[in-house]
Design an enzyme around this catalytic site. Structure first.
Site, PDB file in Angstrom:
ATOM      1  N   THR A  61       0.834  -1.201   0.000  1.00 43.27           N
ATOM      2  CA  THR A  61       0.000   0.000   0.000  1.00 43.27           C
ATOM      3  C   THR A  61       0.868   1.251   0.000  1.00 43.27           C
ATOM      4  OG1 THR A  61      -1.876  -1.052   1.054  1.00 43.27           O
ATOM      5  CG2 THR A  61      -1.668   1.301   1.407  1.00 43.27           C
ATOM      6  N   CYS A  85     -31.392 -14.283 -25.463  1.00 42.75           N
ATOM      7  CA  CYS A  85     -30.706 -13.946 -26.713  1.00 42.75           C
ATOM      8  C   CYS A  85     -30.298 -15.226 -27.463  1.00 42.75           C
ATOM      9  CB  CYS A  85     -29.524 -13.025 -26.456  1.00 42.75           C
ATOM     10  SG  CYS A  85     -29.142 -12.019 -27.900  1.00 42.75           S
ATOM     11  N   MET A 115     -32.548 -17.965 -26.621  1.00 45.53           N
ATOM     12  CA  MET A 115     -33.824 -18.034 -27.336  1.00 45.53           C
ATOM     13  C   MET A 115     -33.617 -18.622 -28.732  1.00 45.53           C
ATOM     14  SD  MET A 115     -36.596 -15.118 -28.461  1.00 45.53           S
ATOM     15  CE  MET A 115     -36.423 -14.849 -30.211  1.00 45.53           C
ATOM     16  N   GLN A 116     -32.545 -18.211 -29.377  1.00 42.04           N
ATOM     17  CA  GLN A 116     -32.293 -18.715 -30.731  1.00 42.04           C
ATOM     18  C   GLN A 116     -32.086 -20.227 -30.705  1.00 42.04           C
ATOM     19  OE1 GLN A 116     -29.055 -16.247 -32.180  1.00 42.04           O
ATOM     20  NE2 GLN A 116     -30.311 -14.397 -32.209  1.00 42.04           N
ATOM     21  N   HIS A 125     -31.687  -8.720 -23.427  1.00 42.04           N
ATOM     22  CA  HIS A 125     -30.878  -9.070 -22.253  1.00 42.04           C
ATOM     23  C   HIS A 125     -31.475  -8.428 -20.998  1.00 42.04           C
ATOM     24  CE1 HIS A 125     -27.446 -11.035 -24.207  1.00 42.04           C
ATOM     25  NE2 HIS A 125     -27.689 -10.221 -25.209  1.00 42.04           N
ATOM     26  N   GLU A 176     -31.190  -9.213 -18.052  1.00 41.32           N
ATOM     27  CA  GLU A 176     -30.279  -9.232 -16.888  1.00 41.32           C
ATOM     28  C   GLU A 176     -29.635  -7.876 -16.625  1.00 41.32           C
ATOM     29  OE1 GLU A 176     -29.729 -10.684 -19.806  1.00 41.32           O
ATOM     30  OE2 GLU A 176     -27.608 -10.777 -20.373  1.00 41.32           O
TER      31      GLU A 176
HETATM   32  N1  GLN Z   1     -25.037 -14.598 -31.782  1.00 38.68           N
HETATM   33  C1  GLN Z   1     -26.409 -14.213 -31.715  1.00 38.68           C
HETATM   34  C2  GLN Z   1     -26.702 -13.002 -32.581  1.00 38.68           C
HETATM   35  O1  GLN Z   1     -25.822 -12.293 -32.941  1.00 38.68           O
HETATM   36  C3  GLN Z   1     -26.854 -13.977 -30.295  1.00 38.68           C
HETATM   37  C4  GLN Z   1     -26.205 -12.785 -29.658  1.00 38.68           C
HETATM   38  C5  GLN Z   1     -26.339 -12.762 -28.154  1.00 38.68           C
HETATM   39  O2  GLN Z   1     -26.689 -13.773 -27.537  1.00 38.68           O
HETATM   40  N2  GLN Z   1     -26.069 -11.635 -27.541  1.00 38.68           N
HETATM   41  O3  GLN Z   1     -27.833 -12.739 -32.882  1.00 38.68           O
END
Ligand code: GLN
Length: 534
Positions: free
Chosen positions: A191, A381, A384-385, A507, A509
């Site tokens: 420190t 994101c 979901m995809q 997102h 979160e």
């Molecule tokens: N890779 C995906 C896209 O570009 C998901 C992106 C993410 O999860 N932030 O749409």
């Protein structure tokens, strides 16, 4: 005129400068000030958007669509204030501005130099947050004192001393007092050296916050004060917390940080009320139930890669007086061992965002498991995809269904590049970024969670659900519960016949806070608790 608090760090990185800055933000807000927070990052990337999560941890997205340092997440969670792109500057960004000005001839023939041109640009970035409604700007300088890249930033904040009255500026320095086991002693030398380094640059810290593993003795406080030339009342201890990082502000207030800052800023005595914060901590300390949530992702090894996800889960737990235990499951491991083996104990499964094909099949298996076994599921994101790919393959029989991100020639493209992305060639800052409105369908779990018909969530993606597939999905029991207000983009989907299976393209979160847990995370954890495996 706004006042300025600068936070620097020394000895080692990862001391928690971001959390400390956020805690100071909360304290100053609760003594009645309008606070703005900011992080200056010395690296040369223009923003962390192009960096690997393994390098940099999560990329935090602001409402106005900036891809920023994850410390901004701490700022928002502690203070409840929404940051903007003005809250994060990097060397890359500062130099980009300086060089663009030089190319436009704005320096009128002068030699362009670090001092004053780069430092002026840094100071302008700091002052940019000091709008009329702001009482205090807290600026955290990333990195550690002694780093070569950090010097222009430290020089800029040193110069600041002469730009504002002395009582309007505070330098806070965070250091470490390590405990040396073999000697059975805590050591103040690192420190002292860190503060020495700072003083060589011309900055005398006003406040020292000392990270410790064990309590610091009065003697030690006096020693640090003497050797570092800091008032003993301005030497604060920040000891490792027992339950939660949200204990830090209370720890500092117990030592009088609120009074010290108020006095130092010439504000006179101020009252601080943290009773709601204390109640929240009580809930963390005394959980009545527990839920096990498996987070299935690619960047599981690193604690920081899904920072806001883990925090949002913890917040949701607080709202149910429950402890959320997170099981970090590597999606590639799921590919090897199978979902059943790794997920059998999970009360809920979450698949977060991500990029690239690695680990995708593991995520899809985890989602299939959640769907078929009725385990509560939240897909975010990329989550979901992947849920869309899983549904197409295993419910609709499109065996080769995929996202064109992973298989550009797939016969069944359920996820496709967004139209607006087709002409994009540059990587940085070109995704669909920032907050967008979403219309929530009546009678859906999504709408029940939000309790309104509109949500406003942050995005970071290039791909979207392929609208040509909507009818097929709907006929098989998928509900598109969230759409962009013009109806053109699928923003959320959920299963009709499932206890709780909700996916969002956004997102959520990023908007969860300990005092205000995000409704989707709250209901997800609620469903996990309800279906708990005992
Ligand atoms: N890779 C995906 C896209 O570009 C998901 C992106 C993410 O999860 N932030 O749409």
């Amino acid at each position: 005129m706004a006042k300025f608090v600068f936070v620097t760090g020394g000895v080692v990185s990862s001391l928690g400068k971001g959390i400390t800055s956020a805690a100071l933000g909360l304290i100053l807000k609760r003594v009645g000030l309008n606070v703005a927070l900011q992080k200056l990052d010395p690296y040369l990337n223009v923003d962390p958007g192009t960096m690997s999560p393994f390098q940099h941890g999560e990329v935090f997205v602001t409402d106005d669509g900036a891809e920023t340092d994850l410390d901004l997440g701490h700022y928002e969670r502690y203070t409840g204030i929404s940051c903007s792109r003005k809250s994060n500057y990097t060397s890359g960004q500062i130099y980009e501005t300086v060089i663009a000005k030089e190319r436009r001839g704005e320096y009128l023939g002068h030699t362009v130099q670090v001092i004053p041109h780069v430092t002026d640009e840094i100071k302008a970035a700091i002052r940019g947050l000091a709008t009329r409604d702001i009482d205090v700007v807290i600026t955290e300088v990333g990195g550690t004192v002694g780093d070569i890249e950090g010097l222009p930033f430290l020089e800029a904040i040193r110069q600041f001393r002469f730009d504002v009255p002395a009582e309007d500026i505070i330098y806070v320095h965070l250091t470490l007092v390590p405990y040396i086991r073999a000697a059975g002693e805590m050591k103040t030398k690192p420190t002292q050296q860190s503060v020495g380094r700072l003083r060589e640059i011309g900055i005398q810290p006003d406040v020292l916050i000392v990270r410790t593993e064990r309590p610091m003795s009065e003697d030690m406080r006096r020693k640090i004060s003497l050797f570092c030339n800091v008032d003993p009342h301005a030497v604060f201890e920040e000891r490792d917390v027992e339950h939660s990082i949200y204990e830090i502000p209370v720890q500092l207030v117990k030592q009088g940080m609120d009074g010290h800052l108020a006095k130092r800023l010439g504000l006179g005595p101020r009252r601080i009320d943290l009773s709601d914060w204390e109640r929240m901590l009580e809930n963390i300390r005394n959980p009545e139930r527990e839920a096990k949530i498996a987070v299935v992702g690619k960047y599981i090894r690193l604690q920081d890669s899904y920072k806001s996800i883990y925090e949002a889960l913890a917040h949701a737990g607080i709202s149910h007086k429950a402890k959320v235990t997170v099981d970090r499951v590597d999606s590639e491991q799921v590919e090897k061992d199978g979902a059943e083996k790794l997920l059998a104990a999970a009360d809920g499964i979450l698949v977060p965002g991500g990029f690239g094909a690695r680990g995708i099949e593991g995520k899809i298996s985890a989602i299939r498991y959640a769907r078929e076994k009725g385990v509560p599921f939240l897909g975010i994101c990329l989550g979901m995809q992947c849920a869309a790919i899983e549904f197409a393959r295993n419910v609709l029989g499109m065996k080769k269904a995929n996202s064109t991100e992973f298989d550009p020639k797939t016969k069944h493209p359920v996820i496709v590049l967004m139209d607006e992305q087709r002409r994009v060639v540059k990587m940085g800052g070109t995704m669909r970024l920032g907050a967008y409105q979403c219309a929530l369908g009546a009678g859906t779990k999504l709408r029940a969670a939000y309790g309104t018909d509109r949500a406003y969530e942050r995005h970071r993606h290039r791909y979207e659900f392929n609208n040509a597939m909507r009818r097929k999905f709907e006929r098989a029991g998928m509900i598109f519960s969230g759409l962009s207000p013009d109806g053109k983009l699928v923003e959320a989907m959920e299963l009709k016949h499932h206890p709780w299976f909700v996916c969002v393209q956004s997102h959520p979160e990023f908007k969860s806070r300990p005092l205000d847990p995000h409704p989707l995370f709250r209901d997800f954890v609620g469903a996990a608790l309800a279906g708990r495996k005992g």
